[in-house]
Design an enzyme around this catalytic site. Structure first.
Site, mmCIF file in Angstrom:
data_model
loop_
_atom_site.group_PDB
_atom_site.id
_atom_site.type_symbol
_atom_site.label_atom_id
_atom_site.label_comp_id
_atom_site.label_asym_id
_atom_site.label_seq_id
_atom_site.Cartn_x
_atom_site.Cartn_y
_atom_site.Cartn_z
ATOM 1 N N HIS A 226 -16.284 1.620 0.372
ATOM 2 C CA HIS A 226 -16.529 1.476 1.866
ATOM 3 C C HIS A 226 -16.740 2.623 2.370
ATOM 4 C CE1 HIS A 226 -12.595 0.257 1.684
ATOM 5 N NE2 HIS A 226 -12.939 0.434 2.933
ATOM 6 N N GLU B 165 -4.554 0.644 -2.668
ATOM 7 C CA GLU B 165 -5.128 2.352 -2.424
ATOM 8 C C GLU B 165 -4.391 3.139 -2.102
ATOM 9 O OE1 GLU B 165 -8.219 4.014 0.751
ATOM 10 O OE2 GLU B 165 -6.395 1.891 1.919
ATOM 11 N N ASP C 84 -8.396 -9.098 1.575
ATOM 12 C CA ASP C 84 -7.351 -7.179 1.985
ATOM 13 C C ASP C 84 -6.163 -7.810 2.960
ATOM 14 O OD1 ASP C 84 -7.456 -4.293 2.483
ATOM 15 O OD2 ASP C 84 -9.973 -4.060 1.780
#
Ligand code: GLC
Length: 534
Positions: free
Chosen positions: A334, A269, A103
């Site tokens: 998440h 994202e 990430d």
């Protein structure tokens, strides 16, 4: 067109604090993941059969936002292990054909990152411009009206140097200044650092915020009352601090870095309409992100689990993508409640999660599976005083979808006290492993079938018209490999005739028992089937 692992494969998201603890401190770690790799893929159909794992951040961090506040981009957090364990994890994963995705958090660092410490030390600091500093307005108020994603103003006053710094998220997450070429170059080095160690790709955190309006204009108010009600940050439109047109140049820069290595991938994202999301693929040149998260399924709640609506959203994304761009689908991560809890008003969320699994793994594009979805984990109710997530931007924060992986009825996750309480341990891997009717068995069947099916991996997506309301059906076609998915989104049985042009020969996989293939089909409420077509 090249079909690479990230197009063919299924990507499994691991929340590292919650997957497997190996040292009894109650927090999951990298050694724990190594110990569980065979569960993910040991080359046989006993295992889940995923192709890649994406870890939420594993870097040193004060954990103000549980790792999304990075204080060293090129190390491993003590809670998770050390660099040697990470190297071993990469090697062990690769041995099993599992790719590793980290990430990457480019928009902001931790306020404890040495870069920020240096930046905030004085206005003359060589790193001052690595972050976004601005003077107060004459009345002392922040430079503009931007609201942080987690609420409150996006600007924090620094007493010592008498300026505000920008933080699009928590105060502990100052935004890096990507307009400074040194910052961009240094962040590119971070990517090379990990690719040199064998990392196969990056999930990129809030890519859509990396560059903002250079004039820092005020965001206009959000007029839609339904959206305004969602969160404090939704009271304004993020016209000037999100999806700013220049972001695509930062994306292209990242792409040039990853393109220097074979078969690396990025998934970003980003938020917005299908067109805005598709834009991040880079247009006709496809020189942007390899994948931009397609999030509408994460926003499905009871009232939105409607066949026609879901089909429209799939079709809209397919239509918005530039030629050759690759779709993807996501039900959970998440940041959102577990799917089965989002569609559980009548207590039938678990049934819907099975339909969702069948859809996720038979649509065109890369499926993302959030750990625990494959056993049907639901939200865990967490007592107020045990909540840990600082971001209560909606309801009770995000802890409820981050609880320890449910390996068995006993607390196999840790020998210590888990950092978040367990959910319902009756839902667990051990119990589902040998039960052919379990969620895990459904996932395994779909994953292993998908791996061998040209139609599911590469085939065209063709929705079927003219079926009754409540049914979503589509074909996946690749030469002689011709498949049909039929899904009943309602609680009631629905009977229908397939058009004469579609002749089914075999029922392959289903959420319920498998009847022989026939021209007339009756689906029970919340039933889905994958069929072979002649
Ligand atoms: C992304 C992450 C989320 C995090 C935020 C700030 O939305 O998914 O978990 O809190 O960015 O980094």
């Amino acid at each position: 067109m090249e079909y690479l692992w990230w197009k063919h494969g299924v990507i499994y998201q691991i929340y590292p604090r919650s997957f497997q603890d190996s040292n009894g401190d109650g927090i999951g770690d990298l050694q724990g993941v190594i110990d569980r790799l065979d569960y993910l893929n040991d080359g046989t159909e006993r295992s889940l059969g995923v192709d890649a794992i994406w870890f939420s951040p594993t870097f040193p961090s004060p954990m103000a936002d549980f790792g999304y506040d990075v204080s060293d981009y090129e190390e491993v957090h003590d809670d998770f292990g050390d660099m040697a364990t990470m190297d071993r994890l990469i090697a062990e994963a690769h041995k099993r054909g599992i790719r590793v995705i980290l990430d990457f958090v480019p928009n902001h660092s931790s306020s404890q990152h040495p870069w920020f410490v240096e930046s905030r030390a004085s206005k003359e600091s060589p790193k001052r411009d690595w972050y976004v500093w601005r003077d107060a307005k004459p009345d002392g108020s922040p430079p503009n009206n931007w609201i942080a994603a987690f609420g409150g103003p996006a600007w924090e006053w620094d007493q010592r140097t008498q300026q505000y710094y920008l933080h699009s998220f928590l105060i502990e997450q100052p935004d890096l200044n990507w307009r400074n070429p040194e910052v961009e170059a240094r962040m590119h080095e971070v990517l090379r650092f990990w690719m040199d160690r064998g990392v196969d790709g990056f999930r990129i955190d809030v890519m859509d915020r990396v560059l903002k309006d250079p004039q820092h204009r005020d965001n206009p108010p959000q007029e839609n009352p339904r959206i305004r009600a969602l969160a404090q940050a939704a009271m304004q439109m993020h016209t000037y601090d999100q999806n700013w047109p220049e972001v695509i140049e930062a994306v292209r820069g990242i792409r040039r870095v990853t393109d220097a290595y074979p078969e690396r991938m990025t998934v970003g994202e980003v938020a917005g309409t299908p067109e805005q999301i598709a834009h991040y693929y880079g247009g006709a040149a496809l020189d942007g992100l390899h994948l931009a998260f397609n999030f509408p399924f994460t926003r499905i709640w009871d009232d939105r689990w409607i066949a026609e609506r879901v089909r429209r959203s799939v079709d809209a994304f397919e239509a918005a993508l530039p030629a050759g761009a690759w779709p993807n689908h996501v039900f959970g991560n998440h940041d959102v409640d577990r799917f089965s809890s989002r569609v559980n008003r009548d207590g039938r969320g678990h049934e819907r999660a099975r339909v969702a699994a069948l859809m996720l793994l038979t649509l065109r594009g890369t499926p993302f599976v959030y750990y625990g979805e494959e056993i049907g984990m639901a939200n865990t109710d967490i007592p107020e005083k045990m909540l840990q997530d600082p971001a209560r931007f909606y309801s009770r924060g995000r802890d409820q979808e981050r609880t320890p992986m449910q390996w068995s009825r006993e607390d196999a996750f840790t020998t210590g006290t888990p950092w978040l309480p367990y959910g319902n341990l009756a839902v667990n891997v051990e119990q589902q492993r040998d039960d052919p009717a379990s969620m895990l068995s459904l996932y395994r069947r779909l994953l292993w079938f998908r791996r061998r099916s040209d139609a599911l991996r590469d085939g065209a997506y063709t929705p079927v018209d003219g079926l009754p309301t409540g049914i979503y059906a589509y074909m996946r076609l690749y030469g002689d490999d011709r498949l049909l998915t039929v899904l009943n989104f309602t609680n009631d049985p629905i009977a229908f005739e397939l058009p004469a042009s579609l002749h089914t020969t075999e029922t392959l996989i289903g959420t319920h028992d498998l009847p022989a293939a026939a021209q007339s089909i009756t689906l029970a409420g919340n039933e889905g089937r994958l069929l072979r077509l002649a």
